[in-house]
Design a protein around this motif. Structure first.
Motif, PDB file in Angstrom:
ATOM      1  N   ALA A   1      -8.263   0.479 103.499  1.00 22.90           N
ATOM      2  CA  ALA A   1      -7.477  -0.201 104.653  1.00 22.90           C
ATOM      3  C   ALA A   1      -6.454  -1.042 103.812  1.00 22.90           C
ATOM      4  O   ALA A   1      -6.807  -1.778 102.938  1.00 22.90           O
ATOM      5  CB  ALA A   1      -8.310  -1.119 105.469  1.00 22.90           C
ATOM      6  N   LEU A   2      -5.150  -1.038 104.441  1.00 19.69           N
ATOM      7  CA  LEU A   2      -4.276  -1.888 103.884  1.00 19.69           C
ATOM      8  C   LEU A   2      -3.861  -3.082 104.943  1.00 19.69           C
ATOM      9  O   LEU A   2      -3.581  -2.573 106.148  1.00 19.69           O
ATOM     10  CB  LEU A   2      -2.835  -0.974 103.352  1.00 19.69           C
ATOM     11  N   ILE A   3      -4.031  -4.232 104.558  1.00 20.61           N
ATOM     12  CA  ILE A   3      -4.154  -5.405 105.411  1.00 20.61           C
ATOM     13  C   ILE A   3      -2.878  -6.263 104.977  1.00 20.61           C
ATOM     14  O   ILE A   3      -2.910  -6.751 104.023  1.00 20.61           O
ATOM     15  CB  ILE A   3      -5.294  -5.987 105.388  1.00 20.61           C
ATOM     16  N   VAL A   4      -2.128  -6.383 106.134  1.00 21.95           N
ATOM     17  CA  VAL A   4      -0.735  -7.523 106.020  1.00 21.95           C
ATOM     18  C   VAL A   4      -1.072  -8.336 106.909  1.00 21.95           C
ATOM     19  O   VAL A   4      -1.149  -8.116 108.142  1.00 21.95           O
ATOM     20  CB  VAL A   4       0.698  -6.587 106.080  1.00 21.95           C
ATOM     21  N   THR A   5      -1.087  -9.494 106.516  1.00 16.82           N
ATOM     22  CA  THR A   5      -1.028 -10.688 107.370  1.00 16.82           C
ATOM     23  C   THR A   5       0.249 -11.492 107.377  1.00 16.82           C
ATOM     24  O   THR A   5       0.752 -11.736 106.326  1.00 16.82           O
ATOM     25  CB  THR A   5      -2.173 -11.540 107.026  1.00 16.82           C
TER      26      THR A   5
END
Length: 135
Positions: free
Chosen positions: A13-17
């Motif tokens: 999973a690639l998580i951008v916040t």
């Protein structure tokens, strides 16, 4: 407001916040095994009794591994105000189902789900920015 985009497949999973113009990027590995399902003991027929047992064991193990993977993701996003899930078909839908079932508060924050192909880290960041700018 903390906005989070999650691109996910079975591997990672690639998580951008995005919060106050600041952007963070995290990768969560899944540890979901990839099995090669092959025939049973000496029967030439596909779908013999051995195959059914192997398939069931595989699916059960995969289900538990996905559950752990989804739990790992939720710990990274539990303080988000808005979520968008995207990626190849299947995994993001299973993740959404898991949120609706076991993480009700997080599931209310899903603003969209989109089917996308593989992306580079930078494409994931840009896609997430664009999604929240237009929504």
């Amino acid at each position: 407001m903390k906005k989070t985009g999650i691109w996910l497949d079975k591997d990672k999973a690639l998580i951008v916040t995005i919060e106050n113009e600041n952007e963070t990027f995290q990768i969560v590995s899944s540890n979901v095994e990839h099995y090669k399902i092959h025939g049973g003991s000496g029967t030439r027929q596909k779908g013999g009794p051995e195959d059914v047992v192997q398939d069931r064991k595989y699916l059960e193990r995969e289900k538990h591994q996905l559950k752990q993977y989804f739990k790992d993701i939720t710990t990274k996003i539990d303080d988000s105000d808005a979520l968008v899930l995207f990626g190849p078909a299947g995994t993001n839908e299973k993740f959404s189902d898991e949120l609706h079932e076991n993480y009700k508060l997080l599931s209310t924050k899903i603003k969209g789900m989109r089917k996308t192909d593989s992306m580079t880290d930078n494409q994931v960041k840009a896609w997430t920015r664009d999604f929240f700018l237009s929504n």
